[in-house]
Each structure stands twice: as structure tokens, then as C-alpha cells.
Design a protein around this motif. Sequence first.
Motif, short mmCIF file in Angstrom:
data_model
loop_
_atom_site.label_atom_id
_atom_site.label_comp_id
_atom_site.label_asym_id
_atom_site.label_seq_id
_atom_site.Cartn_x
_atom_site.Cartn_y
_atom_site.Cartn_z
N TYR A 1 46.04 100.68 49.22
CA TYR A 1 45.98 101.90 48.38
C TYR A 1 44.56 102.48 48.39
O TYR A 1 44.38 103.70 48.38
N ARG A 2 43.58 101.58 48.41
CA ARG A 2 42.19 102.06 48.46
C ARG A 2 41.89 102.76 49.79
O ARG A 2 41.16 103.75 49.82
N ALA A 3 42.47 102.25 50.87
CA ALA A 3 42.23 102.87 52.18
C ALA A 3 42.85 104.26 52.24
O ALA A 3 42.24 105.20 52.78
N VAL B 1 54.15 107.44 48.97
CA VAL B 1 53.00 106.64 49.41
C VAL B 1 53.35 105.15 49.33
O VAL B 1 53.10 104.38 50.26
N ARG B 2 54.00 104.74 48.23
CA ARG B 2 54.40 103.33 48.09
C ARG B 2 55.37 102.94 49.21
O ARG B 2 55.28 101.88 49.79
N ALA B 3 56.32 103.87 49.51
CA ALA B 3 57.31 103.58 50.55
C ALA B 3 56.62 103.43 51.91
O ALA B 3 56.98 102.56 52.71
N GLY C 1 48.36 91.92 44.14
CA GLY C 1 48.51 93.35 43.85
C GLY C 1 49.08 93.60 42.47
O GLY C 1 48.69 92.93 41.50
N ARG C 2 49.97 94.58 42.40
CA ARG C 2 50.57 94.94 41.12
C ARG C 2 52.07 94.65 41.07
O ARG C 2 52.62 94.40 40.01
N ASP C 3 52.72 94.75 42.25
CA ASP C 3 54.19 94.69 42.30
C ASP C 3 54.67 93.67 43.32
O ASP C 3 55.75 93.82 43.86
O1 CDP Z 1 41.41 94.96 41.30
P1 CDP Z 1 41.52 96.44 41.08
O2 CDP Z 1 42.62 96.80 40.18
O3 CDP Z 1 40.26 97.11 40.72
O4 CDP Z 1 41.94 97.15 42.40
P2 CDP Z 1 43.03 96.90 43.46
O5 CDP Z 1 43.87 95.70 43.19
O6 CDP Z 1 42.27 96.96 44.74
O7 CDP Z 1 44.01 98.18 43.33
C1 CDP Z 1 43.56 99.51 43.42
C2 CDP Z 1 44.65 100.44 42.86
O8 CDP Z 1 45.79 100.38 43.73
C3 CDP Z 1 45.15 100.04 41.48
O9 CDP Z 1 44.67 100.90 40.49
C4 CDP Z 1 46.66 100.18 41.54
O10 CDP Z 1 47.08 101.33 40.91
C5 CDP Z 1 46.99 100.32 43.00
N1 CDP Z 1 47.82 99.19 43.50
C6 CDP Z 1 49.18 99.30 43.38
O11 CDP Z 1 49.68 100.27 42.83
N2 CDP Z 1 50.00 98.33 43.89
C7 CDP Z 1 49.47 97.24 44.49
N3 CDP Z 1 50.28 96.32 44.99
C8 CDP Z 1 48.07 97.10 44.58
C9 CDP Z 1 47.26 98.10 44.06
#
Ligand code: CDP
Length: 218
Positions: A43-45, A97-99, A119-121
Motif C-alpha cells: 500500500y505504501r508503494a 486498489v485492494r483487489a 498487515g490489517r486484513d
Molecule cells: O505500521 P503502519 O500502520 O504504520 O503501516 P503499514 O502496516 O505499513 O500500513 C500502511 C497503511 O496501509 C495503513 O494505514 C493501512 O491503511 C494500509 N494497509 C492495509 O489497508 N492493509 C494491509 N494489509 C496493510 C496495510
Amino acid sequence: MTDRKEKGPVIAVDGPAASGKGTIARALAGHFSLPHMDTGLLYRAVALNLWRWGGDPGNEFEALRAADMLSIDPADEELRSEPVSRIASSISAYPSVRAALLKRQQDFAQQPGGAVLDGRDIGTVIAPVADVKLYVTASPEVRAQRRVRELLERGMPAHYEDVLADIRARDARDSSRDIAPLKPAPDAVILDTSNLERDAAVAEAIRLAEQQLARAKI
Ligand code: CDP
């Protein structure tokens, strides 16, 4: 079909910004000799591409274009800058974007030897049948202190109040989005690292992972 038990373990580590999930995921990968993917970097890239082109993070089509033919240089310091973090958080709410990033993550999770993803999900969407699911969290104040230390160590400017406000805003955005909101999978084990130093948090994560693997009989 391959018997699931012949495959290596899949370990999902989710959690909010600066909770320590990256450190824990890397340590678990080292401990179990598994490859690791930091999915936040994807997502950062996308965010960095968009920022460099001068694209509009408010426009889903432009964000999707930035996800096309994505190449990532993990050593690029700008990936971790605050503007890129903010853009990553907004563009990660777009379903397209997620897809676009889904297959790359699922292929990584499904490789035969097993894998660790953070990650988040991961435990909810990418690898819902992961053998280990940890949800790493900490209070916003502790996370802000950690992020400030991390930014200063990288030689980037950081002010506690700004970083705290940013973390709270990002938590709200990540938790309230319709698609893949930040929330623990129902079968995830919660690891609160607010009062744990790095080594203690890693030791606890390894203990919890071994417990879950023993239960999954892997
Ligand atoms: O550790 P930090 O939350 O600072 O950053 P990251 O894990 O590098 O994630 C950056 C952004 O990408 C987060 O704010 C999430 O919204 C998103 N992200 C996401 O939506 N799903 C993921 N699997 C990983 C990151």
C-alpha cells in the motif's frame, strides 16, 4: 489436492499502526524459518507512486493506476515517510486498489513451505484459514512514542503530538472503512504490547504461535 498438514504453517499478524506487528512478524519468520511479507509496503508503494506522479489520492482511478505494474524497493526511505503513510491509509480504502494487491498476497501466503504476513486484513481476508492469527495492539500513546523514536532514528522529523494525532486519525480511517476494516479475526489471539519491551513482546508472540500450532497439530 495437497494435504494441508504437508504444507508449512501460515502465520497472520495484524494490528494498527506502530503496534509492533512488523517486528513481531519478522521475529516469527526468523524463529520458524519462514518467508515474510510486510503487506503494508504494498500500500505504501502504491501511495509513493501516486505521490511522485502528483496523482490525486482522492481519485480511485488514479490510485488504481499507481497500483499497476507495482515495483517495490523496500530500502526506499520515502516509503515510511509521514505523507506516504497518510496517502497509503486513504488509498487502501479503495476496493479496486485492494483487489489489485490481493493475488500477490494470497500467492505469497499459499506457497508450499508456509509464510508469515503482517498487515490489517491477513487473518480476515488474505488468509482466513491461517494456522496462527495474532492481533498485535498497544495504546495510541505508546504507539506514537514508538513511531517518533523510529522516525528520529531514520533521521526524519517527528513531533509527538502530531504523530499521536496522525495515529488516531489513521486508526479511525482504517477501522471505519467498509472494505477490510481493521478488526481482529474472531479466532485471533490478541497481544497487547503496551507494557512489553521488544524482546518480551517477541517472546510472548512465539509462545502464542507455538500454542496455536500445537492446537492445529502442525
Ligand atoms: O505500521 P503502519 O500502520 O504504520 O503501516 P503499514 O502496516 O505499513 O500500513 C500502511 C497503511 O496501509 C495503513 O494505514 C493501512 O491503511 C494500509 N494497509 C492495509 O489497508 N492493509 C494491509 N494489509 C496493510 C496495510
